[in-house]
Motif scaffolding. Structure first.
Motif, PDB file in Angstrom:
ATOM      1  N   PHE A 170       0.850  -1.189   0.000  1.00 25.93           N
ATOM      2  CA  PHE A 170       0.000   0.000   0.000  1.00 25.93           C
ATOM      3  C   PHE A 170       0.883   1.237   0.000  1.00 25.93           C
ATOM      4  O   PHE A 170       1.797   1.362   0.814  1.00 25.93           O
ATOM      5  CB  PHE A 170      -0.898   0.022   1.245  1.00 25.93           C
ATOM      6  N   ALA A 171       0.585   2.174  -0.905  1.00 24.31           N
ATOM      7  CA  ALA A 171       1.327   3.426  -0.978  1.00 24.31           C
ATOM      8  C   ALA A 171       0.559   4.592  -0.368  1.00 24.31           C
ATOM      9  O   ALA A 171       1.014   5.724  -0.414  1.00 24.31           O
ATOM     10  CB  ALA A 171       1.677   3.743  -2.424  1.00 24.31           C
ATOM     11  N   GLY A 172      -0.602   4.337   0.194  1.00 24.90           N
ATOM     12  CA  GLY A 172      -1.421   5.372   0.817  1.00 24.90           C
ATOM     13  C   GLY A 172      -2.474   4.701   1.671  1.00 24.90           C
ATOM     14  O   GLY A 172      -2.349   3.526   2.018  1.00 24.90           O
ATOM     15  N   CYS A 173      -3.540   5.426   1.964  1.00 18.49           N
ATOM     16  CA  CYS A 173      -4.557   4.916   2.882  1.00 18.49           C
ATOM     17  C   CYS A 173      -5.836   4.463   2.191  1.00 18.49           C
ATOM     18  O   CYS A 173      -6.661   3.803   2.828  1.00 18.49           O
ATOM     19  CB  CYS A 173      -4.894   5.997   3.915  1.00 18.49           C
ATOM     20  N   ASP A 174      -6.024   4.813   0.920  1.00 19.75           N
ATOM     21  CA  ASP A 174      -7.248   4.425   0.232  1.00 19.75           C
ATOM     22  C   ASP A 174      -7.367   2.907   0.177  1.00 19.75           C
ATOM     23  O   ASP A 174      -6.485   2.226  -0.361  1.00 19.75           O
ATOM     24  CB  ASP A 174      -7.270   4.987  -1.193  1.00 19.75           C
ATOM     25  N   VAL A 196       4.606   1.215   1.388  1.00 18.95           N
ATOM     26  CA  VAL A 196       5.658   1.557   0.428  1.00 18.95           C
ATOM     27  C   VAL A 196       5.450   2.982  -0.086  1.00 18.95           C
ATOM     28  O   VAL A 196       4.396   3.579   0.104  1.00 18.95           O
ATOM     29  CB  VAL A 196       5.660   0.579  -0.775  1.00 18.95           C
ATOM     30  N   HIS A 197       6.492   3.516  -0.713  1.00 18.82           N
ATOM     31  CA  HIS A 197       6.404   4.819  -1.402  1.00 18.82           C
ATOM     32  C   HIS A 197       5.759   5.868  -0.484  1.00 18.82           C
ATOM     33  O   HIS A 197       4.752   6.493  -0.818  1.00 18.82           O
ATOM     34  CB  HIS A 197       5.592   4.665  -2.688  1.00 18.82           C
ATOM     35  N   THR A 198       6.365   6.063   0.683  1.00 20.90           N
ATOM     36  CA  THR A 198       5.748   6.894   1.721  1.00 20.90           C
ATOM     37  C   THR A 198       6.153   8.362   1.672  1.00 20.90           C
ATOM     38  O   THR A 198       5.588   9.174   2.409  1.00 20.90           O
ATOM     39  CB  THR A 198       6.096   6.335   3.116  1.00 20.90           C
ATOM     40  N   THR A 199       7.109   8.718   0.840  1.00 24.70           N
ATOM     41  CA  THR A 199       7.565  10.104   0.760  1.00 24.70           C
ATOM     42  C   THR A 199       6.397  11.057   0.522  1.00 24.70           C
ATOM     43  O   THR A 199       5.595  10.860  -0.389  1.00 24.70           O
ATOM     44  CB  THR A 199       8.589  10.272  -0.368  1.00 24.70           C
ATOM     45  N   GLY A 200       6.306  12.089   1.365  1.00 20.83           N
ATOM     46  CA  GLY A 200       5.290  13.117   1.167  1.00 20.83           C
ATOM     47  C   GLY A 200       3.952  12.842   1.815  1.00 20.83           C
ATOM     48  O   GLY A 200       3.033  13.661   1.681  1.00 20.83           O
ATOM     49  N   LEU A 201       3.806  11.727   2.536  1.00 22.71           N
ATOM     50  CA  LEU A 201       2.536  11.466   3.220  1.00 22.71           C
ATOM     51  C   LEU A 201       2.267  12.531   4.270  1.00 22.71           C
ATOM     52  O   LEU A 201       3.183  12.985   4.971  1.00 22.71           O
ATOM     53  CB  LEU A 201       2.567  10.099   3.908  1.00 22.71           C
ATOM     54  N   SER A 202       1.008  12.922   4.419  1.00 23.12           N
ATOM     55  CA  SER A 202       0.640  13.818   5.516  1.00 23.12           C
ATOM     56  C   SER A 202       0.807  13.083   6.841  1.00 23.12           C
ATOM     57  O   SER A 202       0.906  11.846   6.878  1.00 23.12           O
ATOM     58  CB  SER A 202      -0.819  14.268   5.365  1.00 23.12           C
ATOM     59  N   LEU A 209      -1.519   4.714   7.964  1.00 23.08           N
ATOM     60  CA  LEU A 209      -0.855   3.619   7.279  1.00 23.08           C
ATOM     61  C   LEU A 209      -0.013   2.804   8.256  1.00 23.08           C
ATOM     62  O   LEU A 209      -0.056   1.562   8.245  1.00 23.08           O
ATOM     63  CB  LEU A 209       0.012   4.161   6.139  1.00 23.08           C
ATOM     64  N   ILE A 210       0.725   3.493   9.106  1.00 24.44           N
ATOM     65  CA  ILE A 210       1.525   2.802  10.111  1.00 24.44           C
ATOM     66  C   ILE A 210       0.644   1.919  10.988  1.00 24.44           C
ATOM     67  O   ILE A 210       0.992   0.769  11.307  1.00 24.44           O
ATOM     68  CB  ILE A 210       2.306   3.823  10.967  1.00 24.44           C
ATOM     69  N   SER A 211      -0.513   2.416  11.366  1.00 26.99           N
ATOM     70  CA  SER A 211      -1.415   1.674  12.260  1.00 26.99           C
ATOM     71  C   SER A 211      -1.967   0.403  11.615  1.00 26.99           C
ATOM     72  O   SER A 211      -2.439  -0.491  12.322  1.00 26.99           O
ATOM     73  CB  SER A 211      -2.587   2.568  12.687  1.00 26.99           C
ATOM     74  N   ASN A 212      -1.900   0.330  10.302  1.00 27.01           N
ATOM     75  CA  ASN A 212      -2.458  -0.825   9.598  1.00 27.01           C
ATOM     76  C   ASN A 212      -1.403  -1.770   9.027  1.00 27.01           C
ATOM     77  O   ASN A 212      -1.751  -2.818   8.485  1.00 27.01           O
ATOM     78  CB  ASN A 212      -3.356  -0.348   8.456  1.00 27.01           C
TER      79      ASN A 212
END
Length: 277
Positions: A170-174, A196-202, A209-212
């Motif tokens: 997963f690269a985001g939360c959707d 993955v690909h976490t650069t720039g996440l709010s 994402l970390i929690s999941n």
């Protein structure tokens, strides 16, 4: 005409059409330790990015019909290396990942996991390349007609195919909520999320994402670094760490460590991505 949009080398937005680069955006970070180490790129610029992407297109056919999909280990310790090791050791049955020309795919061959995930990251949008779909296997592509990137649909397909132990990137939360529903409705299936690909996440998205996740790569994410370091999360690597969020994630990291002979001695003041965003 096929079109592929990726975010790479400092999260620069790159557009490739019919095997040619048609646009390169400004990178959002200046320095990546991985590209410095493996490609001797000391500063990420549009010229350096163009040179690297052209190399990938020529070397293994990225975003073209000539795409090579198998590869041995590249990085000592990356998400694709961990995943391929888990498949080799029969810890997981398959991985739901993303491949250009295919969109979301189901992979159960460790060399293909490495060839797909170790060579191209940050795929944002893609369109069908029949030759790549054929190499991957049309039955392993979640949406061969439109090549959408939809990890939830990929996991559904994996479950329907009978896989019981599934890694999904997963690269985001959707879609995280939908994955939780799949876990609840399929108690005999283990679904492991790799961030993955976490650069720039709010900060909010990084926290969610970390929690999941079982494991997550820091990339150049200010908030993944911040949250994981503040909570003293188990990690491997100093310049671009991979964090184990759960005990199962720690097992996965340690399995890969055992495979490559343990942790290398720590460097004094290792250089990290600049800036973290």
């Amino acid at each position: 005409m096929d079109e592929h949009i990726i975010e790479a080398l400092g999260k620069s937005k790159i557009v490739i059409k019919d095997g040619k680069i048609v646009n390169i955006g400004e990178p959002k970070i200046d320095y990546c330790p991985l590209f410095h180490k493996h490609r001797n790129i000391e500063k990420l610029t549009k010229d350096k990015i163009k040179e690297n992407i052209e190399f990938r297109i020529k070397d293994f056919g990225m975003c073209t019909a000539e795409r090579e999909i198998r590869m041995k280990d590249f990085l000592t310790f990356g998400i694709s290396e961990i995943t391929s090791s888990l498949i080799e050791e029969n810890i997981i049955d398959c991985a739901v990942m993303v491949c250009e020309g295919c969109g979301t795919v189901i992979l159960d061959n460790p060399e293909i996991v490495q060839g797909v995930g170790g060579r191209v990251s940050g795929l944002i949008k893609t369109s069908p390349i029949p030759e790549i779909i054929e190499k991957i296997g049309i039955e392993n592509v979640a949406d061969p007609k439109n090549t959408t990137i939809n990890q939830v649909e990929g996991v559904k397909l994996a479950i329907n195919r009978g896989f019981k132990n599934i890694v999904v990137t997963f690269a985001g939360c959707d879609g995280l909520n939908e994955i939780q529903k799949l876990k609840d409705s399929n108690p005999d299936v283990n679904i492991y999320i790799f961030g993955v690909h976490t650069t720039g996440l709010s900060k909010k998205d990084a926290s969610e994402l970390i929690s999941n996740c079982e494991i997550i790569t820091a990339c150049a994410s200010k908030y993944v670094w911040e949250i994981c370091e503040e909570n003293n999360v188990y990690k491997v690597g100093e310049s671009v760490p991979i964090y184990a969020i759960t005990p199962k994630g720690a097992e996965f990291l340690k399995l890969r460590l055992d495979k490559i002979g343990g942790v290398k001695p720590k460097k004094d003041n290792p250089r990290i991505p600049e800036p973290l965003i």
